[in-house]
Motif scaffolding. Structure first.
Motif, short mmCIF file in Angstrom:
data_model
loop_
_atom_site.label_atom_id
_atom_site.label_comp_id
_atom_site.label_asym_id
_atom_site.label_seq_id
_atom_site.Cartn_x
_atom_site.Cartn_y
_atom_site.Cartn_z
N SER A 47 84.82 -10.05 -17.43
CA SER A 47 84.15 -8.75 -17.42
C SER A 47 85.02 -7.77 -16.66
O SER A 47 85.43 -8.04 -15.52
CB SER A 47 82.78 -8.88 -16.75
OG SER A 47 82.16 -7.63 -16.66
N GLN A 48 85.33 -6.63 -17.29
CA GLN A 48 86.19 -5.63 -16.67
C GLN A 48 85.48 -4.28 -16.66
O GLN A 48 84.56 -4.04 -17.42
CB GLN A 48 87.50 -5.51 -17.43
CG GLN A 48 88.30 -6.81 -17.40
CD GLN A 48 89.50 -6.74 -18.31
OE1 GLN A 48 89.45 -6.17 -19.39
NE2 GLN A 48 90.60 -7.34 -17.86
N GLY A 49 85.98 -3.40 -15.82
CA GLY A 49 85.41 -2.05 -15.78
C GLY A 49 84.13 -2.02 -14.97
O GLY A 49 84.02 -2.63 -13.91
N SER A 50 83.15 -1.32 -15.49
CA SER A 50 81.88 -1.11 -14.79
C SER A 50 81.17 -2.43 -14.54
O SER A 50 81.15 -3.32 -15.40
CB SER A 50 80.98 -0.19 -15.62
OG SER A 50 79.69 -0.16 -15.09
N SER A 51 80.55 -2.56 -13.36
CA SER A 51 79.77 -3.77 -13.06
C SER A 51 78.27 -3.51 -13.21
O SER A 51 77.46 -4.34 -12.79
CB SER A 51 80.08 -4.25 -11.65
OG SER A 51 79.76 -3.23 -10.72
N ASN A 52 77.91 -2.37 -13.80
CA ASN A 52 76.50 -2.05 -14.05
C ASN A 52 75.91 -3.13 -14.96
O ASN A 52 76.40 -3.35 -16.06
CB ASN A 52 76.43 -0.67 -14.71
CG ASN A 52 75.03 -0.24 -15.02
OD1 ASN A 52 74.23 -1.00 -15.54
ND2 ASN A 52 74.74 1.01 -14.71
N LEU A 53 74.86 -3.83 -14.49
CA LEU A 53 74.33 -4.98 -15.22
C LEU A 53 73.82 -4.62 -16.61
O LEU A 53 73.94 -5.41 -17.54
CB LEU A 53 73.24 -5.66 -14.40
CG LEU A 53 73.75 -6.50 -13.24
CD1 LEU A 53 72.60 -6.99 -12.38
CD2 LEU A 53 74.56 -7.68 -13.74
N HIS A 54 73.24 -3.43 -16.75
CA HIS A 54 72.77 -3.01 -18.07
C HIS A 54 73.93 -2.87 -19.03
O HIS A 54 73.91 -3.38 -20.15
CB HIS A 54 72.00 -1.69 -17.96
CG HIS A 54 71.68 -1.07 -19.27
ND1 HIS A 54 72.09 0.19 -19.61
CD2 HIS A 54 71.03 -1.55 -20.35
CE1 HIS A 54 71.70 0.46 -20.84
NE2 HIS A 54 71.05 -0.58 -21.30
N ASN A 55 75.01 -2.17 -18.61
CA ASN A 55 76.17 -1.98 -19.48
C ASN A 55 76.85 -3.30 -19.79
O ASN A 55 77.30 -3.52 -20.92
CB ASN A 55 77.17 -1.01 -18.85
CG ASN A 55 76.68 0.43 -18.90
OD1 ASN A 55 75.67 0.73 -19.51
ND2 ASN A 55 77.40 1.31 -18.23
N VAL A 56 76.96 -4.19 -18.81
CA VAL A 56 77.60 -5.49 -19.04
C VAL A 56 76.80 -6.32 -20.04
O VAL A 56 77.37 -6.94 -20.95
CB VAL A 56 77.76 -6.25 -17.69
CG1 VAL A 56 78.18 -7.69 -17.93
CG2 VAL A 56 78.77 -5.55 -16.81
N ALA A 57 75.46 -6.33 -19.90
CA ALA A 57 74.61 -7.08 -20.84
C ALA A 57 74.73 -6.52 -22.25
O ALA A 57 74.83 -7.28 -23.23
CB ALA A 57 73.16 -7.06 -20.38
N MET A 58 74.74 -5.19 -22.38
CA MET A 58 74.84 -4.58 -23.70
C MET A 58 76.23 -4.82 -24.31
O MET A 58 76.36 -5.01 -25.53
CB MET A 58 74.55 -3.09 -23.62
CG MET A 58 73.12 -2.76 -23.26
SD MET A 58 71.90 -3.47 -24.37
CE MET A 58 72.08 -2.40 -25.78
N ALA A 59 77.29 -4.82 -23.49
CA ALA A 59 78.64 -5.11 -23.99
C ALA A 59 78.72 -6.56 -24.48
O ALA A 59 79.34 -6.84 -25.51
CB ALA A 59 79.68 -4.86 -22.90
#
Length: 196
Positions: free
Chosen positions: A144-156
């Motif tokens: 996982s790279q970039g933002s560590s925002n959990l919502h954005n990571v889950a959607m990615a």
């Protein structure tokens, strides 16, 4: 008087919850991966609420991510779960892993998923692990790279899983034999001919 007697003779009413259609709900894996307090600025000050990110999956290739917002945590979890159930998608798996490597972005988050040999386990953290385990992936390598925002990571992660194609689809798109596009641990071993 007559109306009162008719009312008394009727059967007692069932509670509203039990009057709804009694359907057998399939057993799904539900995980709350993030709860945040958010604020809406209004004329009198701030109005606080909770934003919850929920992952729902059946463990065999179907997974969904939902967001719920409400003034209370239980209501936001319920809303997130309902949205995740409605938005479930089917993903292509190759046994306990994924058929090929894939990269996806959502907002500032970037997620890389790579197939792994059986027995590796889920090498992932946070939101990525929750989505993959709910989908039924048991062996995978992730970054996982970039933002560590959990919502954005889950959607990615969900976007990456939606990009997956089965081995048959990849073979037909590339015009190759299916044996050439399968993961190396699924390929049939080549028989060697020894010459005397």
């Amino acid at each position: 008087m007559k109306n009162r007697q008719q009312r008394d003779n009727r059967e007692p009413r069932e509670p509203r919850e039990s009057r709804e259609p009694r359907e057998e709900r399939e057993e799904l894996d539900e995980r709350v991966i993030d709860i945040k307090r958010v604020a809406k600025v209004i004329k009198g000050g701030r109005r606080f609420a909770f934003r919850t990110v929920v992952v729902v999956g059946d463990g065999s290739g179907r997974v969904g991510v939902g967001i719920g917002k409400a003034r209370g945590v239980p209501d936001s979890i319920r809303k997130g779960t309902e949205r995740a159930r409605r938005q479930m998608t089917t993903v292509h798996l190759a046994g306990t892993t994924i058929p090929h490597p894939v990269v996806a972005r959502y907002g500032g988050a970037k997620v890389l998923l790579k197939p792994a040999t059986p027995g590796t386990g889920v090498i992932a953290g946070g939101g990525v692990r929750a989505v993959l385990e709910a989908a039924g992936v048991r062996d995978i390598l992730t970054k996982s790279q970039g933002s560590s925002n959990l919502h954005n990571v889950a959607m990615a992660t969900l976007a990456a899983l939606e990009q997956l194609r089965s081995s048959e689809q990849v073979a037909s798109m590339r015009g190759k034999n299916i044996e050439h596009v399968r993961p190396f641990w699924e390929r049939k071993p080549k028989t060697e001919v020894l010459s005397d």
